[in-house]
Design an enzyme around this catalytic site. Structure first.
Site, PDB file in Angstrom:
ATOM      1  CB  SER A 194      -3.311  -3.033  -0.910  1.00 32.01           C
ATOM      2  OG  SER A 194      -4.438  -3.069  -1.100  1.00 32.01           O
ATOM      3  CG  ASP A 203      -5.475  -1.314   1.924  1.00 29.70           C
ATOM      4  OD1 ASP A 203      -4.403  -1.007   1.936  1.00 29.70           O
ATOM      5  OD2 ASP A 203      -6.201  -1.834   0.963  1.00 29.70           O
TER       6      ASP A 203
END
Length: 278
Positions: free
Chosen positions: A39, A197
């Site tokens: 991320s 993510d």
């Protein structure tokens, strides 16, 4: 001193990692053979390794404004993104990563970007919503460093090897996908399929460093939350903020929060380097 470094995810909290690495890298002679990021932590690793932290923070802090809206429904009704953070992050990636930056990182280290794949049969919107909901639930109830619920539901980790990429756009897409939490970020394809993510499986992606630890190497894991219980793994050192970082993950209205996260990272990185040299 450390053979591998992991940058955990955490949105704006990851500016703590930038400050930490900036303060500690030179003093400790950090030159890891492997770097793994998830991320926003993956992007923090990029600008930290490229020593582009000051320019990056100047762009980000300059773009943040209390007058902005994290959810812009007026723009959404006109066909534009609901969350301005997505276009802003896309622009930031283009400003930071070009052919030269990609080549430098490829020569510098084996860089891996963590992304998640959804369970079979899940649509992007539904799968991402379930994944982030389950992740937040597990973090709130059990506070684990390494969550398990995502894997139990069938979410899978993949690690994009930056040395295998031939174009900076591929790198930008991998970084965008690694932060992909709709509606904040647009759905992005990696290798022709939607990727999400990296934190939907594990926000602290340590799988790639386990072989180094097994061989007797030393690894450093940079967290972005404060945990009461830290795993004990032979050869592995976890570093976490000295206090809670008070800034929202996707908040574009709080430049002071980002600045404070970075300054806390400087302080904690300096203290960590001092403790390692004793």
């Amino acid at each position: 001193m450390f053979d591998a470094v992991v940058f955990a995810g955490g949105g704006n909290r990851c500016y703590w990692q930038g400050g930490f690495y900036e303060a500690a890298a030179t003093r400790l002679g950090l030159s890891p053979q492997l770097v793994v990021g998830a991320s926003a932590g993956a992007f923090a690793a990029v600008y930290s390794l490229l020593e582009a932290g000051p320019a990056t923070r100047a762009r980000v802090i300059g773009a943040c404004d209390p007058q902005l809206r994290n959810f812009d429904f007026a723009a959404w009704r006109q066909g534009r993104p609901l969350c301005p953070v997505g276009p802003l992050y896309t622009e930031l990636l283009h400003q930071t990563i070009d052919k030269n930056a990609l080549r430098r990182l490829q020569h510098m280290t084996d860089f891996r970007v963590a992304v998640s794949r959804l369970p079979r049969g899940f649509s992007p919107s539904l799968g991402a919503a379930i994944g982030i909901g389950v992740y937040q639930l597990e973090k709130q109830i059990f506070h684990p460093v390494h969550p398990r619920f995502g894997r139990t539901l069938g979410f899978r980790s993949e690690f994009v090897a930056v040395r295998s990429l031939t174009d900076p756009q591929q790198f930008r897409e991998a970084l965008m996908a690694s932060s992909d939490v709709p509606p904040f970020m647009p759905v992005t394809n990696v290798a022709g399929k939607p990727a999400f993510d990296g934190g939907l499986v594990d926000n602290v992606p340590v799988e790639p460093i386990e072989a180094i630890e097994f061989a007797g190497g030393r690894t450093l894991v940079l967290l972005t939350r404060v945990y009461k219980s830290i795993p004990v793994v032979n050869g592995r050192t976890y570093a976490q903020p000295s206090r809670k970082i008070d800034v929202g993950q996707f908040d574009i209205r709080n430049p002071d929060g980002i600045r404070n996260a970075y300054e806390l990272g400087l302080k904690d990185g300096d203290a960590f380097a001092t403790s390692c040299s004793r």
